[in-house]
Write a protein that holds these residues in place. Structure first.
Motif, PDB file in Angstrom:
ATOM      1  N   PHE A   1     -25.570  12.901 -10.311  1.00 54.13           N
ATOM      2  CA  PHE A   1     -25.112  13.033  -8.931  1.00 54.13           C
ATOM      3  C   PHE A   1     -24.852  11.648  -8.357  1.00 54.13           C
ATOM      4  O   PHE A   1     -25.727  10.782  -8.371  1.00 54.13           O
ATOM      5  N   VAL A   2     -23.637  11.434  -7.847  1.00 49.72           N
ATOM      6  CA  VAL A   2     -23.219  10.130  -7.324  1.00 49.72           C
ATOM      7  C   VAL A   2     -22.946  10.276  -5.835  1.00 49.72           C
ATOM      8  O   VAL A   2     -21.958  10.888  -5.417  1.00 49.72           O
ATOM      9  N   GLN A   3     -23.819   9.699  -5.022  1.00 48.16           N
ATOM     10  CA  GLN A   3     -23.670   9.860  -3.577  1.00 48.16           C
ATOM     11  C   GLN A   3     -22.383   9.235  -3.045  1.00 48.16           C
ATOM     12  O   GLN A   3     -21.765   9.752  -2.106  1.00 48.16           O
ATOM     13  N   SER A   4     -21.959   8.145  -3.662  1.00 49.39           N
ATOM     14  CA  SER A   4     -20.743   7.477  -3.186  1.00 49.39           C
ATOM     15  C   SER A   4     -19.490   8.305  -3.452  1.00 49.39           C
ATOM     16  O   SER A   4     -18.430   8.023  -2.890  1.00 49.39           O
ATOM     17  N   ALA A   5     -19.597   9.328  -4.301  1.00 50.68           N
ATOM     18  CA  ALA A   5     -18.457  10.207  -4.583  1.00 50.68           C
ATOM     19  C   ALA A   5     -18.348  11.334  -3.563  1.00 50.68           C
ATOM     20  O   ALA A   5     -17.376  12.101  -3.587  1.00 50.68           O
ATOM     21  N   CYS A   6     -19.320  11.419  -2.668  1.00 43.45           N
ATOM     22  CA  CYS A   6     -19.388  12.546  -1.741  1.00 43.45           C
ATOM     23  C   CYS A   6     -18.546  12.344  -0.488  1.00 43.45           C
ATOM     24  O   CYS A   6     -18.448  11.241   0.061  1.00 43.45           O
TER      25      CYS A   6
ATOM     26  N   PRO B   1     -20.074  10.164   4.042  1.00 41.82           N
ATOM     27  CA  PRO B   1     -21.355   9.550   4.374  1.00 41.82           C
ATOM     28  C   PRO B   1     -21.426   8.055   4.074  1.00 41.82           C
ATOM     29  O   PRO B   1     -22.257   7.356   4.657  1.00 41.82           O
ATOM     30  N   GLN B   2     -20.551   7.570   3.183  1.00 42.32           N
ATOM     31  CA  GLN B   2     -20.553   6.141   2.891  1.00 42.32           C
ATOM     32  C   GLN B   2     -19.173   5.527   3.118  1.00 42.32           C
ATOM     33  O   GLN B   2     -18.834   4.504   2.527  1.00 42.32           O
ATOM     34  N   ASP B   3     -18.402   6.148   4.000  1.00 38.56           N
ATOM     35  CA  ASP B   3     -17.095   5.630   4.380  1.00 38.56           C
ATOM     36  C   ASP B   3     -17.223   4.634   5.530  1.00 38.56           C
ATOM     37  O   ASP B   3     -18.247   4.572   6.215  1.00 38.56           O
ATOM     38  N   ALA B   4     -16.152   3.890   5.756  1.00 37.11           N
ATOM     39  CA  ALA B   4     -16.128   2.918   6.844  1.00 37.11           C
ATOM     40  C   ALA B   4     -15.889   3.589   8.191  1.00 37.11           C
ATOM     41  O   ALA B   4     -15.218   4.625   8.288  1.00 37.11           O
ATOM     42  N   ILE B   5     -16.455   2.993   9.237  1.00 32.97           N
ATOM     43  CA  ILE B   5     -16.096   3.330  10.616  1.00 32.97           C
ATOM     44  C   ILE B   5     -14.953   2.393  10.993  1.00 32.97           C
ATOM     45  O   ILE B   5     -15.134   1.177  11.101  1.00 32.97           O
ATOM     46  N   VAL B   6     -13.770   2.937  11.144  1.00 30.60           N
ATOM     47  CA  VAL B   6     -12.599   2.127  11.457  1.00 30.60           C
ATOM     48  C   VAL B   6     -12.352   2.210  12.962  1.00 30.60           C
ATOM     49  O   VAL B   6     -11.949   3.257  13.481  1.00 30.60           O
ATOM     50  N   ALA B   7     -12.637   1.124  13.673  1.00 25.37           N
ATOM     51  CA  ALA B   7     -12.517   1.145  15.130  1.00 25.37           C
ATOM     52  C   ALA B   7     -12.460  -0.275  15.662  1.00 25.37           C
ATOM     53  O   ALA B   7     -12.832  -1.238  14.978  1.00 25.37           O
ATOM     54  N   ASN B   8     -12.016  -0.401  16.876  1.00 24.01           N
ATOM     55  CA  ASN B   8     -11.911  -1.685  17.566  1.00 24.01           C
ATOM     56  C   ASN B   8     -13.239  -1.988  18.252  1.00 24.01           C
ATOM     57  O   ASN B   8     -13.673  -1.214  19.118  1.00 24.01           O
ATOM     58  N   PRO B   9     -13.916  -3.112  17.909  1.00 15.76           N
ATOM     59  CA  PRO B   9     -15.196  -3.428  18.544  1.00 15.76           C
ATOM     60  C   PRO B   9     -15.112  -3.552  20.063  1.00 15.76           C
ATOM     61  O   PRO B   9     -16.132  -3.415  20.744  1.00 15.76           O
TER      62      PRO B   9
ATOM     63  N   SER C   1     -17.053  11.831  13.022  1.00 13.99           N
ATOM     64  CA  SER C   1     -18.461  11.704  12.654  1.00 13.99           C
ATOM     65  C   SER C   1     -18.611  11.696  11.133  1.00 13.99           C
ATOM     66  O   SER C   1     -17.703  12.098  10.399  1.00 13.99           O
ATOM     67  N   ALA C   2     -19.781  11.248  10.673  1.00 20.02           N
ATOM     68  CA  ALA C   2     -20.123  11.287   9.248  1.00 20.02           C
ATOM     69  C   ALA C   2     -21.396  12.100   9.074  1.00 20.02           C
ATOM     70  O   ALA C   2     -22.309  12.018   9.908  1.00 20.02           O
TER      71      ALA C   2
ATOM     72  N   PHE D   1     -31.783  14.276   2.034  1.00 21.64           N
ATOM     73  CA  PHE D   1     -30.371  14.511   2.308  1.00 21.64           C
ATOM     74  C   PHE D   1     -29.435  13.486   1.673  1.00 21.64           C
ATOM     75  O   PHE D   1     -28.220  13.603   1.824  1.00 21.64           O
ATOM     76  N   GLY D   2     -29.988  12.482   0.998  1.00 21.66           N
ATOM     77  CA  GLY D   2     -29.160  11.367   0.590  1.00 21.66           C
ATOM     78  C   GLY D   2     -28.966  10.400   1.750  1.00 21.66           C
ATOM     79  O   GLY D   2     -29.494  10.591   2.847  1.00 21.66           O
ATOM     80  N   GLN D   3     -28.184   9.372   1.503  1.00 23.49           N
ATOM     81  CA  GLN D   3     -28.096   8.257   2.440  1.00 23.49           C
ATOM     82  C   GLN D   3     -26.728   8.189   3.133  1.00 23.49           C
ATOM     83  O   GLN D   3     -25.696   8.216   2.473  1.00 23.49           O
ATOM     84  N   ILE D   4     -26.758   8.091   4.453  1.00 27.65           N
ATOM     85  CA  ILE D   4     -25.560   7.730   5.207  1.00 27.65           C
ATOM     86  C   ILE D   4     -25.533   6.207   5.309  1.00 27.65           C
ATOM     87  O   ILE D   4     -26.515   5.584   5.732  1.00 27.65           O
ATOM     88  N   HIS D   5     -24.428   5.611   4.891  1.00 27.81           N
ATOM     89  CA  HIS D   5     -24.208   4.166   5.047  1.00 27.81           C
ATOM     90  C   HIS D   5     -22.789   3.965   5.554  1.00 27.81           C
ATOM     91  O   HIS D   5     -21.840   4.095   4.782  1.00 27.81           O
ATOM     92  N   ASN D   6     -22.643   3.651   6.815  1.00 24.56           N
ATOM     93  CA  ASN D   6     -21.308   3.430   7.397  1.00 24.56           C
ATOM     94  C   ASN D   6     -21.193   1.999   7.897  1.00 24.56           C
ATOM     95  O   ASN D   6     -22.020   1.549   8.689  1.00 24.56           O
TER      96      ASN D   6
END
Length: 333
Positions: A66-71, A123-131, A193-194, A323-328
């Motif tokens: 199981f590869v969390q980064s593939a989710c 869950p491990q995708d980027a948040i693409v937004a203007n700071p 959301s993620a 639940f595995g890890q959220i990393h954004n």
């Protein structure tokens, strides 16, 4: 049982049953291609999925790592995503920071908004937004329901809960005031959301799932440093059955509807005693820390997320990752 959706050329991903220790998984196209398909036909799919889950936990039958980064998020898109605000400590802090009282009705009538659900981020995708928009994370718990009839009772709504997930409900704080001033709710201020890599059935929590609440700490890290660990079952004014019933008062819910708890928040002392470093349970969003700073010092001092900042969200039980890890990580628009 634990379920995930791998990213694929299909919009709704590919369903995987995942072992309890999150080490192995199996695709189950003969049962259901996607999680939404399984939810639509839950009564006939559940037992077959549970059989695969038992085999994975026993180490028998076909499996793959199981590869969390593939989710993707367990539901890469959903028919409905409604987010409550069940932790009134969070609401009280917001109001107090601007010198306002919490209306009495908030204590018996849940706050809720309907978010965009046509596309979530992984869950491990980027948040693409203007700071410049004031990027914030909000760590929450969410449930996925089966079909719920119009006017369903709280007990019936509780029985409709199929799965649980963690959430990073991304907020753009700088856009919220003008939107709320229009009197029509959140829109631009609530981007995608993620959700956690894995969705789990409530029985996976054992005694930690009671009164339709998750009685475990929700762990938040900011840039790999501890930021929050409040208990998700504590100070939750409205439980998940009540939140679902709030929706069902005027509408049906379709299988695969997601209902969020709102930012997890525990009552605690002042700013200097509320952070993890000072012995408190910390926070599940930057806005809450900034509220404490405003109340105690007159102004917020901690900035919102900048390019390169990363939030991590997880939950453990007896050392096991549930639940595995959220990393954004925030990435430039």
């Amino acid at each position: 049982m634990k379920l995930a959706s791998y990213k694929s050329t299909r919009r709704d991903g590919e369903l995987r049953v995942v072992s309890r220790d999150l080490s192995r998984c199996r695709a189950v196209p003969k049962i259901a291609d996607t999680l939404q398909q399984a939810l639509d036909d839950w009564d006939s799919c559940q037992s077959a999925l549970e059989q695969v889950y038992a085999e994975l936990n026993a180490g028998t039958g076909a499996n793959e790592p199981f590869v969390q980064s593939a989710c993707h998020s367990p539901l890469p898109r959903a028919y409905q995503w409604a987010d409550g605000s069940a932790y009134l400590n969070h609401v009280e802090l917001v109001r107090r920071a601007r010198g306002a009282e919490v209306p009495e009705s908030f204590y018996h009538d849940p706050l809720m908004y309907q978010g965009g659900s046509d596309r979530f981020i992984g869950p491990q995708d980027a948040i693409v937004a203007n700071p410049e928009y004031g990027i914030d994370f909000e760590a929450e718990v969410a449930v996925i329901t089966g079909d719920v009839q119009l006017g369903a009772s709280v007990a019936e709504c509780g029985a409709s809960i199929r799965l649980l997930m963690l959430v990073n409900d991304v907020s753009l704080r700088g856009l919220i005031p003008n939107e709320l001033a229009k009197g029509f709710g959140f829109f631009q201020s609530k981007p995608a959301s993620a959700f956690s890599p894995v969705a789990i059935t409530p029985d996976e929590l054992g005694s930690h799932w009671r009164d339709f609440k998750v009685h475990l700490p929700l762990e938040v890290q900011l840039n790999e440093q501890p930021f929050g660990c409040p208990n998700a079952g504590q100070d939750m004014t409205f439980n998940f059955a009540e939140l679902v019933a709030h929706i069902a008062k005027t509408r049906e819910l379709g299988a695969g509807s997601i209902v969020g708890s709102g930012t997890v928040s525990n009552k605690q002392g002042n700013l200097h005693g509320s952070s993890i470093a000072n012995g408190g349970v910390g926070y599940c969003c930057l806005a809450e820390l900034r509220m404490y700073e405003t109340i105690e010092t007159g102004q917020a001092q901690t900035p919102f997320m900048q390019h390169g900042d990363q939030v991590g969200i997880a939950m453990h039980c007896d050392g096991a990752d549930l639940f595995g890890q959220i990393h954004n990580r925030v990435t430039a628009l």
